[in-house]
Structure formats: structure tokens, C-alpha cells
Design a protein around this motif. Structure first.
Motif, PDB file in Angstrom:
ATOM      1  N   ARG A  39      30.386  66.603   8.306  1.00 57.20           N
ATOM      2  CA  ARG A  39      30.660  65.205   7.950  1.00 57.20           C
ATOM      3  C   ARG A  39      31.801  64.646   8.794  1.00 57.20           C
ATOM      4  NH1 ARG A  39      31.699  65.444   2.504  1.00 57.20           N
ATOM      5  NH2 ARG A  39      29.467  65.490   2.158  1.00 57.20           N
ATOM      6  N   ALA A  40      32.847  65.456   9.008  1.00 50.02           N
ATOM      7  CA  ALA A  40      33.976  64.995   9.827  1.00 50.02           C
ATOM      8  C   ALA A  40      33.536  64.765  11.277  1.00 50.02           C
ATOM      9  CB  ALA A  40      35.109  66.011   9.770  1.00 50.02           C
ATOM     10  N   LEU A  41      32.692  65.633  11.794  1.00 51.07           N
ATOM     11  CA  LEU A  41      32.211  65.445  13.161  1.00 51.07           C
ATOM     12  C   LEU A  41      31.269  64.244  13.265  1.00 51.07           C
ATOM     13  CD1 LEU A  41      31.669  69.139  14.273  1.00 51.07           C
ATOM     14  CD2 LEU A  41      33.477  67.572  14.978  1.00 51.07           C
ATOM     15  N   ALA A  42      30.484  63.997  12.217  1.00 45.89           N
ATOM     16  CA  ALA A  42      29.618  62.818  12.210  1.00 45.89           C
ATOM     17  C   ALA A  42      30.448  61.536  12.180  1.00 45.89           C
ATOM     18  CB  ALA A  42      28.674  62.870  11.008  1.00 45.89           C
ATOM     19  N   VAL A  43      31.546  61.541  11.442  1.00 42.76           N
ATOM     20  CA  VAL A  43      32.449  60.386  11.424  1.00 42.76           C
ATOM     21  C   VAL A  43      33.043  60.168  12.804  1.00 42.76           C
ATOM     22  CG1 VAL A  43      34.680  59.580  10.536  1.00 42.76           C
ATOM     23  CG2 VAL A  43      32.976  60.491   8.975  1.00 42.76           C
ATOM     24  N   ARG A  44      33.421  61.262  13.486  1.00 39.40           N
ATOM     25  CA  ARG A  44      33.994  61.150  14.826  1.00 39.40           C
ATOM     26  C   ARG A  44      32.993  60.541  15.799  1.00 39.40           C
ATOM     27  NH1 ARG A  44      33.834  63.654  19.635  1.00 39.40           N
ATOM     28  NH2 ARG A  44      32.361  65.179  18.877  1.00 39.40           N
ATOM     29  N   VAL A  45      31.750  60.994  15.737  1.00 40.63           N
ATOM     30  CA  VAL A  45      30.725  60.458  16.630  1.00 40.63           C
ATOM     31  C   VAL A  45      30.462  58.983  16.310  1.00 40.63           C
ATOM     32  CG1 VAL A  45      28.282  60.612  17.253  1.00 40.63           C
ATOM     33  CG2 VAL A  45      29.662  62.682  17.110  1.00 40.63           C
ATOM     34  N   GLY A  46      30.405  58.659  15.033  1.00 35.56           N
ATOM     35  CA  GLY A  46      30.196  57.265  14.639  1.00 35.56           C
ATOM     36  C   GLY A  46      31.323  56.354  15.108  1.00 35.56           C
ATOM     37  N   LEU A  47      32.564  56.816  14.969  1.00 39.09           N
ATOM     38  CA  LEU A  47      33.696  56.019  15.446  1.00 39.09           C
ATOM     39  C   LEU A  47      33.668  55.863  16.962  1.00 39.09           C
ATOM     40  CD1 LEU A  47      36.650  57.322  13.242  1.00 39.09           C
ATOM     41  CD2 LEU A  47      35.633  55.043  13.218  1.00 39.09           C
ATOM     42  N   SER A  48      33.282  56.911  17.676  1.00 33.22           N
ATOM     43  CA  SER A  48      33.216  56.838  19.134  1.00 33.22           C
ATOM     44  C   SER A  48      32.167  55.830  19.590  1.00 33.22           C
ATOM     45  CB  SER A  48      32.899  58.211  19.727  1.00 33.22           C
ATOM     46  OG  SER A  48      33.895  59.136  19.405  1.00 33.22           O
ATOM     47  N   VAL A  49      30.999  55.856  18.965  1.00 38.12           N
ATOM     48  CA  VAL A  49      29.931  54.917  19.316  1.00 38.12           C
ATOM     49  C   VAL A  49      30.340  53.489  18.959  1.00 38.12           C
ATOM     50  CG1 VAL A  49      27.557  54.239  18.765  1.00 38.12           C
ATOM     51  CG2 VAL A  49      28.104  56.638  19.193  1.00 38.12           C
ATOM     52  N   ALA A  50      30.978  53.328  17.794  1.00 41.32           N
ATOM     53  CA  ALA A  50      31.421  51.994  17.387  1.00 41.32           C
ATOM     54  C   ALA A  50      32.490  51.452  18.339  1.00 41.32           C
ATOM     55  CB  ALA A  50      31.965  52.037  15.957  1.00 41.32           C
ATOM     56  N   LEU A  51      33.404  52.313  18.784  1.00 42.91           N
ATOM     57  CA  LEU A  51      34.427  51.873  19.730  1.00 42.91           C
ATOM     58  C   LEU A  51      33.800  51.465  21.055  1.00 42.91           C
ATOM     59  CD1 LEU A  51      37.398  51.490  20.489  1.00 42.91           C
ATOM     60  CD2 LEU A  51      37.423  53.902  21.162  1.00 42.91           C
ATOM     61  N   PHE A  52      32.855  52.234  21.547  1.00 44.42           N
ATOM     62  CA  PHE A  52      32.177  51.898  22.796  1.00 44.42           C
ATOM     63  C   PHE A  52      31.438  50.565  22.672  1.00 44.42           C
ATOM     64  CE2 PHE A  52      28.534  52.215  25.722  1.00 44.42           C
ATOM     65  CZ  PHE A  52      29.222  52.359  26.916  1.00 44.42           C
ATOM     66  N   ALA A  53      30.731  50.379  21.558  1.00 41.12           N
ATOM     67  CA  ALA A  53      30.013  49.121  21.339  1.00 41.12           C
ATOM     68  C   ALA A  53      30.990  47.948  21.221  1.00 41.12           C
ATOM     69  CB  ALA A  53      29.146  49.228  20.092  1.00 41.12           C
ATOM     70  N   PHE A  54      32.132  48.164  20.572  1.00 44.27           N
ATOM     71  CA  PHE A  54      33.131  47.098  20.435  1.00 44.27           C
ATOM     72  C   PHE A  54      33.714  46.714  21.791  1.00 44.27           C
ATOM     73  CE2 PHE A  54      37.549  45.756  19.737  1.00 44.27           C
ATOM     74  CZ  PHE A  54      37.304  44.599  19.018  1.00 44.27           C
ATOM     75  N   LEU A  56      32.208  47.011  24.731  1.00 46.37           N
ATOM     76  CA  LEU A  56      31.166  46.272  25.444  1.00 46.37           C
ATOM     77  C   LEU A  56      31.039  44.844  24.912  1.00 46.37           C
ATOM     78  CD1 LEU A  56      28.290  48.858  25.924  1.00 46.37           C
ATOM     79  CD2 LEU A  56      29.791  47.904  27.658  1.00 46.37           C
ATOM     80  N   PHE A  57      31.086  44.685  23.600  1.00 42.52           N
ATOM     81  CA  PHE A  57      30.994  43.363  22.985  1.00 42.52           C
ATOM     82  C   PHE A  57      32.196  42.502  23.370  1.00 42.52           C
ATOM     83  CE2 PHE A  57      31.812  40.498  19.363  1.00 42.52           C
ATOM     84  CZ  PHE A  57      30.650  39.746  19.425  1.00 42.52           C
ATOM     85  N   SER A  58      33.374  43.115  23.396  1.00 36.06           N
ATOM     86  CA  SER A  58      34.584  42.380  23.774  1.00 36.06           C
ATOM     87  C   SER A  58      34.502  41.897  25.210  1.00 36.06           C
ATOM     88  CB  SER A  58      35.817  43.263  23.601  1.00 36.06           C
ATOM     89  OG  SER A  58      35.968  43.628  22.261  1.00 36.06           O
ATOM     90  N   TYR A  59      33.970  42.712  26.093  1.00 36.87           N
ATOM     91  CA  TYR A  59      33.799  42.300  27.488  1.00 36.87           C
ATOM     92  C   TYR A  59      32.788  41.158  27.591  1.00 36.87           C
ATOM     93  CZ  TYR A  59      32.614  42.416  32.417  1.00 36.87           C
ATOM     94  OH  TYR A  59      32.362  42.061  33.709  1.00 36.87           O
ATOM     95  N   TRP A  60      31.705  41.262  26.842  1.00 40.98           N
ATOM     96  CA  TRP A  60      30.670  40.236  26.855  1.00 40.98           C
ATOM     97  C   TRP A  60      31.204  38.902  26.330  1.00 40.98           C
ATOM     98  CZ3 TRP A  60      27.720  38.033  22.676  1.00 40.98           C
ATOM     99  CH2 TRP A  60      26.639  37.268  23.104  1.00 40.98           C
ATOM    100  N   MET A  61      32.071  38.955  25.310  1.00 41.67           N
ATOM    101  CA  MET A  61      32.642  37.733  24.736  1.00 41.67           C
ATOM    102  C   MET A  61      33.782  37.174  25.587  1.00 41.67           C
ATOM    103  SD  MET A  61      31.053  36.838  22.002  1.00 41.67           S
ATOM    104  CE  MET A  61      32.190  35.777  21.168  1.00 41.67           C
ATOM    105  N   GLY A  62      34.281  37.946  26.541  1.00 40.93           N
ATOM    106  CA  GLY A  62      35.366  37.479  27.385  1.00 40.93           C
ATOM    107  C   GLY A  62      36.748  37.754  26.828  1.00 40.93           C
ATOM    108  N   TRP A  63      36.842  38.581  25.784  1.00 38.55           N
ATOM    109  CA  TRP A  63      38.126  38.898  25.189  1.00 38.55           C
ATOM    110  C   TRP A  63      38.934  39.840  26.068  1.00 38.55           C
ATOM    111  CZ3 TRP A  63      35.652  40.242  19.848  1.00 38.55           C
ATOM    112  CH2 TRP A  63      35.203  39.060  19.251  1.00 38.55           C
ATOM    113  N   ILE A  64      38.248  40.669  26.854  1.00 40.61           N
ATOM    114  CA  ILE A  64      38.914  41.570  27.783  1.00 40.61           C
ATOM    115  C   ILE A  64      38.340  41.329  29.167  1.00 40.61           C
ATOM    116  CG2 ILE A  64      39.510  43.350  26.090  1.00 40.61           C
ATOM    117  CD1 ILE A  64      37.094  44.933  26.990  1.00 40.61           C
TER     118      ILE A  64
END
Length: 73
Positions: A39-54, A56-64
Motif C-alpha cells: 500500500r505504501a509503495l502504491a501511494v508512492r507510485v500514485g504520488l509520482s504519477v500525479a506530480l508528473f501530470a501536475f 505537465l498541466f502547469s506547463y500547458w497552462m503557462g504557470w511554469i
């Protein structure tokens, strides 16, 4: 923006550390030890994917923006 990224990275490291603790902790014979670690490793993978998606989304929106450092020097 930096605060969100640092917070997500701290969560990833914390999930990885808790998985290590669950792996190394002595347990009763016959007790399922891998459930907490998985469960802890699944949370780590989920957070990593969410950070990567965030990011990419931030770049697309022009925030970074890219820094403009030339590659290959």
C-alpha cells in the motif's frame, strides 16, 4: 508552485520510507507483512504519477516556463 512540488516530493519520500520500515519491521509468524508495504509503495507510485501530470498541466497552462538553458554545452 515550488511549494506544491516540494510537498509532493516530501510525500513521495515519506511513502518510500514507510515502505522500508514495514519491510524491515519484525512481525508475527504468519502475519501478512506485504499488505502495508504494498500500500505504501502504491501511494508512492500514485504520488509520482500525479506530480508528473501536475507538472505537465502547469506547463500547458503557462504557470511554469522552461529556463532556456542551452543543451549540449
Amino acid at each position: 508552485m515550488k511549494f506544491i512540488i516540494v510537498l509532493a516530493l516530501a510525500g513521495i519520500v515519506a511513502a518510500l520510507g514507510s515502505a522500508g520500515v514495514f519491510m524491515l519491521r519484525k512481525r508475527d509468524p504468519g502475519a501478512p507483512a506485504t499488505a502495508h508495504m504494498a500500500r505504501a509503495l502504491a501511494v508512492r507510485v500514485g504520488l509520482s504519477v500525479a506530480l508528473f501530470a501536475f507538472i505537465l498541466f502547469s506547463y500547458w497552462m503557462g504557470w511554469i516556463q522552461p529556463t532556456g538553458i542551452p543543451a549540449g554545452r
